[in-house]
Write a protein that holds these residues in place. Structure first.
Motif, PDB file in Angstrom:
ATOM      1  N   HIS A   1      54.456  31.961 -31.342  1.00  0.00           N
ATOM      2  CA  HIS A   1      55.689  31.807 -32.112  1.00  0.00           C
ATOM      3  C   HIS A   1      56.888  31.541 -31.199  1.00  0.00           C
ATOM      4  O   HIS A   1      57.823  30.846 -31.605  1.00  0.00           O
ATOM      5  N   ALA A   2      56.866  32.082 -30.007  1.00  0.00           N
ATOM      6  CA  ALA A   2      57.978  31.871 -29.083  1.00  0.00           C
ATOM      7  C   ALA A   2      58.045  30.423 -28.593  1.00  0.00           C
ATOM      8  O   ALA A   2      59.128  29.907 -28.304  1.00  0.00           O
ATOM      9  N   TYR A   3      56.864  29.765 -28.518  1.00  0.00           N
ATOM     10  CA  TYR A   3      56.810  28.393 -27.982  1.00  0.00           C
ATOM     11  C   TYR A   3      56.067  27.457 -28.925  1.00  0.00           C
ATOM     12  O   TYR A   3      55.351  26.567 -28.470  1.00  0.00           O
TER      13      TYR A   3
ATOM     14  N   ASP B   1      52.969  27.268 -25.586  1.00  0.00           N
ATOM     15  CA  ASP B   1      52.160  27.657 -26.740  1.00  0.00           C
ATOM     16  C   ASP B   1      50.698  27.693 -26.303  1.00  0.00           C
ATOM     17  O   ASP B   1      50.176  26.696 -25.803  1.00  0.00           O
ATOM     18  N   PRO B   2      50.007  28.824 -26.469  1.00  0.00           N
ATOM     19  CA  PRO B   2      48.619  28.905 -25.982  1.00  0.00           C
ATOM     20  C   PRO B   2      47.636  28.029 -26.737  1.00  0.00           C
ATOM     21  O   PRO B   2      46.576  27.695 -26.214  1.00  0.00           O
ATOM     22  N   HIS B   3      47.963  27.629 -27.984  1.00  0.00           N
ATOM     23  CA  HIS B   3      46.972  26.851 -28.737  1.00  0.00           C
ATOM     24  C   HIS B   3      47.599  25.802 -29.648  1.00  0.00           C
ATOM     25  O   HIS B   3      47.236  25.686 -30.814  1.00  0.00           O
ATOM     26  N   SER B   4      48.506  25.006 -29.116  1.00  0.00           N
ATOM     27  CA  SER B   4      49.056  23.906 -29.900  1.00  0.00           C
ATOM     28  C   SER B   4      48.148  22.684 -29.808  1.00  0.00           C
ATOM     29  O   SER B   4      47.677  22.329 -28.722  1.00  0.00           O
ATOM     30  N   PRO B   5      47.899  21.991 -30.928  1.00  0.00           N
ATOM     31  CA  PRO B   5      47.103  20.762 -30.872  1.00  0.00           C
ATOM     32  C   PRO B   5      47.895  19.556 -30.380  1.00  0.00           C
ATOM     33  O   PRO B   5      47.341  18.463 -30.240  1.00  0.00           O
ATOM     34  N   TRP B   6      49.187  19.722 -30.102  1.00  0.00           N
ATOM     35  CA  TRP B   6      50.056  18.599 -29.745  1.00  0.00           C
ATOM     36  C   TRP B   6      50.353  18.530 -28.250  1.00  0.00           C
ATOM     37  O   TRP B   6      51.166  17.702 -27.833  1.00  0.00           O
TER      38      TRP B   6
ATOM     39  N   ASN C   1      45.104  27.662 -36.313  1.00  0.00           N
ATOM     40  CA  ASN C   1      45.698  27.141 -35.076  1.00  0.00           C
ATOM     41  C   ASN C   1      45.633  25.623 -35.000  1.00  0.00           C
ATOM     42  O   ASN C   1      46.553  24.986 -34.474  1.00  0.00           O
ATOM     43  N   SER C   2      44.548  25.048 -35.491  1.00  0.00           N
ATOM     44  CA  SER C   2      44.326  23.607 -35.327  1.00  0.00           C
ATOM     45  C   SER C   2      44.727  22.835 -36.580  1.00  0.00           C
ATOM     46  O   SER C   2      45.749  22.130 -36.597  1.00  0.00           O
ATOM     47  N   ILE C   3      43.984  22.967 -37.659  1.00  0.00           N
ATOM     48  CA  ILE C   3      44.228  22.187 -38.873  1.00  0.00           C
ATOM     49  C   ILE C   3      45.627  22.445 -39.430  1.00  0.00           C
ATOM     50  O   ILE C   3      46.326  21.508 -39.825  1.00  0.00           O
ATOM     51  N   CYS C   4      46.038  23.705 -39.459  1.00  0.00           N
ATOM     52  CA  CYS C   4      47.332  24.049 -40.062  1.00  0.00           C
ATOM     53  C   CYS C   4      48.519  23.749 -39.153  1.00  0.00           C
ATOM     54  O   CYS C   4      49.652  24.146 -39.450  1.00  0.00           O
ATOM     55  N   HIS C   5      48.280  23.042 -38.083  1.00  0.00           N
ATOM     56  CA  HIS C   5      49.376  22.493 -37.274  1.00  0.00           C
ATOM     57  C   HIS C   5      49.246  20.980 -37.148  1.00  0.00           C
ATOM     58  O   HIS C   5      49.973  20.362 -36.365  1.00  0.00           O
ATOM     59  N   MET C   6      48.336  20.394 -37.949  1.00  0.00           N
ATOM     60  CA  MET C   6      48.125  18.947 -37.870  1.00  0.00           C
ATOM     61  C   MET C   6      48.180  18.265 -39.230  1.00  0.00           C
ATOM     62  O   MET C   6      48.794  17.218 -39.390  1.00  0.00           O
ATOM     63  N   LEU C   7      47.524  18.879 -40.234  1.00  0.00           N
ATOM     64  CA  LEU C   7      47.403  18.271 -41.553  1.00  0.00           C
ATOM     65  C   LEU C   7      47.997  19.195 -42.607  1.00  0.00           C
ATOM     66  O   LEU C   7      48.017  20.410 -42.442  1.00  0.00           O
ATOM     67  N   GLY C   8      48.476  18.620 -43.708  1.00  0.00           N
ATOM     68  CA  GLY C   8      48.968  19.439 -44.808  1.00  0.00           C
ATOM     69  C   GLY C   8      50.434  19.213 -45.116  1.00  0.00           C
ATOM     70  O   GLY C   8      51.081  18.322 -44.564  1.00  0.00           O
TER      71      GLY C   8
ATOM     72  N   ARG D   1      42.379  29.851 -18.478  1.00  0.00           N
ATOM     73  CA  ARG D   1      42.686  30.944 -17.555  1.00  0.00           C
ATOM     74  C   ARG D   1      44.128  31.428 -17.678  1.00  0.00           C
ATOM     75  O   ARG D   1      44.510  32.436 -17.089  1.00  0.00           O
ATOM     76  N   ASP D   2      44.935  30.707 -18.420  1.00  0.00           N
ATOM     77  CA  ASP D   2      46.340  31.072 -18.598  1.00  0.00           C
ATOM     78  C   ASP D   2      46.439  32.203 -19.611  1.00  0.00           C
ATOM     79  O   ASP D   2      46.521  31.973 -20.819  1.00  0.00           O
TER      80      ASP D   2
END
Length: 285
Positions: A89-91, A97-102, A199-206, A126-127
């Protein structure tokens, strides 16, 4: 993390051919659904809406129960999970962001690579998130630190308790084995992929009816399995809100559970959406 992630995935891959010929009973189905709901609500209500965002206040018994229930989902220890999500949420959809698809760009190839990273690849990165920075309140709670340290125990119990129930109910090793497979491994794998889809679909489609940080969207086909988490756009617009699905037909099972907990007196100070609260959010449409 490799073991906790890959073994349930392999079980899920084997599930369809195994179900076709043998090894799936109504007892297995009932146990799988029951443990899916227990561990799933532990994540959505406990790890996410309560411990990460403080969408409500819980008494000590409920606080402990939600932390243990969420740990049964085998998505990592409670403190690490909360720290990762607060960092997200911070990034949101930016560097950090640890898991952004972008993170790799917007070309089709970059998005395909980003989708894999957001869905599962980030788990092997590893981050690691600094819990002292993102979850100091949890580190200050001795009970939660103890629950977090006992994550291997919760993993064992999450897999073997269904097997024990299945074995005792059928008085057979075969009943224990099929319950272990379906209500243990397959249940964990399905819940993993539903959670990772946020993390993936709900940051790409919809749809994005609310102005929010990043590219969070609403994806209605995931609403039931994710227990309301796929109404992700409003969540990023108003992270501390205890209810994510507020529109007509937007089923939010996690919000309903919180409503019940409030009614029985185990939770209070619930941050429900109100007209005034929503008025502060800018509509895009």
């Amino acid at each position: 993390m490799y073991v906790f992630t890959l073994i349930p995935m392999l079980a899920l891959a084997a599930a369809v051919p195994l179900a076709w010929g043998w090894g799936l009973s109504w007892l297995d189905v009932g146990l799988a659904v029951g443990f899916y709901l227990l561990s799933g609500f532990g994540v959505t209500v406990g790890f996410h809406r309560y411990l990460t965002h403080r969408g409500f206040r819980a008494n000590e018994g409920l606080r402990t129960g939600l932390a243990v229930a969420g740990s049964l989902a085998m998505q990592g220890d409670v403190i690490g999970w909360v720290a990762d999500h607060r960092r997200h949420h911070a990034y949101t959809d930016k560097e950090g962001d640890p898991h952004s698809p972008w993170i790799y760009g917007t070309t089709p190839v970059a998005l395909a690579r980003g989708a894999v990273h957001a869905h599962v690849g980030w788990l092997f990165d590893r981050d690691r998130t600094n819990a002292e920075r993102f979850a100091p309140d949890l580190l200050a709670d001795r009970r939660l630190v103890r629950i977090s340290a006992l994550f291997p125990l919760w993993t064992v119990l999450s897999l073997l308790t269904p097997a024990l129930v299945g074995g005792l109910a059928t008085l057979s090793w075969w009943g224990a084995l099929t319950a272990f497979f379906w209500a243990g491994l397959v249940r964990v794998a399905v819940l993993h992929h539903v959670t990772w889809s946020i993390n993936s679909i709900c940051h790409m489609l919809g749809d994005r009816p609310w102005e929010s940080a990043g590219r969070a969207t609403n994806v209605w086909p995931l609403a039931i399995l994710s227990m309301g988490e796929s109404w992700h756009n409003l969540h990023h617009a108003d992270p501390t809100c205890a209810r994510h699905g507020i529109g007509r037909g937007q089923v939010d099972l996690s919000a309903r559970v919180i409503w019940v907990l409030e009614r029985v007196g185990w939770a209070d100070t619930v941050r429900w959406p109100t007209a005034r609260r929503l008025a502060r959010l800018r509509r895009r449409l």
